[in-house]
Scaffold this motif. Structure first.
Motif, short mmCIF file in Angstrom:
data_model
loop_
_atom_site.label_atom_id
_atom_site.label_comp_id
_atom_site.label_asym_id
_atom_site.label_seq_id
_atom_site.Cartn_x
_atom_site.Cartn_y
_atom_site.Cartn_z
N ALA A 157 0.88 -1.06 -0.08
CA ALA A 157 0.03 0.02 -0.08
C ALA A 157 0.98 1.14 0.03
N GLY A 158 2.26 0.83 0.17
CA GLY A 158 2.97 2.32 0.06
C GLY A 158 3.65 2.71 1.46
N LEU A 159 3.55 1.98 2.39
CA LEU A 159 4.05 2.28 3.74
C LEU A 159 5.65 2.41 3.67
N ASP A 160 6.17 3.27 4.25
CA ASP A 160 7.81 3.63 4.06
C ASP A 160 8.20 2.98 5.23
N HIS A 161 7.77 3.07 6.27
CA HIS A 161 8.72 2.53 7.76
C HIS A 161 7.43 2.23 8.75
N ILE A 162 8.17 1.07 9.35
CA ILE A 162 7.49 0.65 10.50
C ILE A 162 8.30 0.73 11.76
N GLN A 163 8.02 1.57 12.62
CA GLN A 163 9.00 1.59 14.08
C GLN A 163 8.20 0.49 14.99
N VAL A 164 8.78 -0.37 15.56
CA VAL A 164 8.44 -1.43 16.50
C VAL A 164 8.99 -0.64 17.94
N SER A 165 8.11 -0.65 18.71
CA SER A 165 8.45 -0.33 20.38
C SER A 165 8.73 -1.64 21.25
N PHE A 166 9.88 -1.54 21.86
CA PHE A 166 10.09 -2.71 22.86
C PHE A 166 10.12 -1.90 24.31
N GLN A 167 9.81 -2.79 25.36
CA GLN A 167 9.94 -2.21 26.48
C GLN A 167 11.18 -2.60 27.52
N ALA A 168 11.77 -3.60 26.97
CA ALA A 168 13.17 -4.20 27.65
C ALA A 168 13.81 -5.34 26.84
N SER A 169 14.82 -5.50 26.93
CA SER A 169 15.59 -6.41 26.18
C SER A 169 15.26 -8.06 26.57
N ASP A 170 14.68 -8.18 27.62
CA ASP A 170 14.33 -9.65 28.12
C ASP A 170 12.86 -9.67 28.06
N PRO A 171 12.33 -10.91 27.87
CA PRO A 171 10.93 -11.09 28.04
C PRO A 171 10.26 -10.77 29.11
#
Lengths: 91, 384
Positions: B116-130
């Protein structure tokens, strides 16, 4: 060191080059960022299409700006800078 | 992330166009992060904008010169019309950014958005471990889903930006976080220390790192950055440190009504996504055009220029540099949004910042003592 004339520059993935009427300028768009380009940077990046090598781009620009004299040094310097900024890659 | 911003002439002398448009599509979100920037009373919001209304906003914004567009929330993926909005935005010429928790995303959607033309997805994390990630997010499945989606984003050829909100409970993880990002192939890593608005202001004592924690983290980031540079990596680390440890305020939003325009889920137009907490009436796109909102509304003109400034800003030789700092922070900490941002050492209210720093040195609250961002807690903040 100058950029080799046979090398082929292309925009880094995720970067987009386009004309913005509201800013009366070419801009480079990337994730959550935007650079407004000056006239000469805009003129060079406009010819970067992932096909042309540096020599092709220099020749095209010298055709467009016949009074500017030799442009190979300016173009090469700018592309090197653009590579360091991670705007472009050489294939 | 900031580039070099243009300051072109707009339709009114001294007012440039809104080059950045933030579309907060919804306040709905499956996560409960206790530093969420959404308003405390988000659950009160009724009547999200329709697809047609969003399309109108996108068209009007683009006509005015907006070039960067963020789809945000809440979690924007809960909007069923997201693919349609992406396609419209891309066709209008926006650079389109999707800012997501990754929950509700699938590899199929990642590819469909790209088409559909999306240029970029930013994924957020809360920490480096589950364990820590899921405790902060208030969701047991969040971490694995985020990892899978970060990989899907990379696989689909998008540039990858990973965002970590940093606070006293994960600030010791800097090296692990950056190393995780390196393994995932991120192009940009945003290490954004909490800014204390919305839920984060409510939870400030339980979130704000101490000076010692911050200095250690900065040293770790700097040394990792050096390693990346010498190995020729293009991965860029952006470490946003908390302004509570500064002596001069940030040039918030590059100035009020200068570059940024946020449209909230119900159509309220704001100069930044926090401004809703201010005692100022903001216009709604259901009632006015974006053009008249940006250039003519009292809300957007309220803090333009510097004639509104009291002392010490009024006679300060740095007022053109930082615009007196952040109006929301001035309001939250002094009760009057006209005041100098108390981060400034010249502010008569700077003691509030010093007190927060001192509290951060002695804070002991665990994660479980924070107020989590969910509808039940939000209803407690309704103002009537």
């Amino acid at each position: 060191m100058a950029v080799g004339m046979k090398r082929i520059p292309k925009l880094r993935p995720g970067f987009r080059f386009q004309w913005e009427p509201a800013q009366n300028a070419y801009v480079l768009l990337y994730p959550e960022g935007m650079v407004r380009l000056n006239d000469s940077a805009g003129a060079v990046l406009k010819e970067v299409d992932g096909q042309r090598n540096v020599a092709d781009i220099v020749a095209l620009l010298e055709q467009q700006f016949p009074d500017a004299g030799s442009l190979s040094e300016d173009v090469s310097d700018f592309l090197k800078d653009a590579e360091q900024q991670h705007w472009i890659l050489f294939t | 992330m900031s580039g070099h911003h243009a300051m072109p002439a707009g339709d009114r002398p001294g007012i440039g166009p809104p080059l950045w448009l933030l579309a907060e599509l919804t306040y709905r979100c499956p996560l409960q992060c206790p530093y969420c920037s959404n308003p405390l009373d988000f659950a009160q919001t009724q009547q999200e904008l329709t697809t047609e209304e969003w399309v109108r906003v996108l068209r009007q914004g683009r006509e005015m010169g907006a070039a960067q567009l963020g789809f945000s929330g809440g979690e924007p993926l809960v909007r069923q019309d997201l693919p349609e909005l992406i396609a419209e935005a891309r066709q209008l010429g926006y650079y389109t950014n999707l800012i997501t928790s990754g929950l509700g995303l699938t590899a199929t959607k990642v590819n469909a958005f790209r088409d559909a033309g999306l240029d970029h997805i930013q994924v957020s994390f809360q920490a480096s471990d589950p364990e820590l990630n899921n405790a902060v997010a208030g969701s047991r499945k969040a971490y694995d889903q985020k990892l899978a989606m970060a990989r899907a984003v990379k696989e689909a050829g998008y540039p990858m930006v990973l965002n970590f909100v940093i606070h006293r409970h994960n600030i010791h993880q800097m090296e692990d976080i950056i190393s995780l990002c390196e393994r995932l192939g991120a192009d940009y890593v945003e290490l954004a220390t909490c800014q204390y608005y919305g839920w984060a202001f409510e939870n400030r004592e339980g979130l704000m790192p101490s000076k010692a924690q911050l200095e250690k983290a900065e040293a770790e980031v700097n040394s990792y950055r050096k390693r990346l540079t010498s190995s020729g990596s293009a991965m860029k680390l952006i470490f946003v440190t908390p302004d509570y440890y500064e002596e001069r305020p940030k040039a918030c939003m590059n100035g009020w009504g200068s570059l940024f325009l946020t449209v909230a889920p119900d159509g309220t137009a704001l100069p930044c996504h926090s401004a809703r907490l201010l005692p100022i009436e903001f216009p709604n796109i259901r009632e006015s055009s974006l053009h008249s909102i940006w250039y003519d509304s009292p809300g957007f003109n309220h803090y333009r220029g510097d004639s509104w400034m009291p002392e010490p800003c009024r006679s300060c030789d740095e007022k053109d540099k930082d615009f007196g700092g952040c109006r929301c922070q001035a309001y939250l900490l002094t009760g009057n949004a006209d005041n100098a941002d108390p981060v400034c050492g010249k502010s008569p209210h700077h003691d509030r910042i010093l007190a927060a720093r001192k509290a951060a040195d002695h804070a002991t609250a665990g994660l479980e003592e924070l107020t989590y961002r969910n509808a039940d807690n939000s209803r407690l903040f309704f103002r009537g």
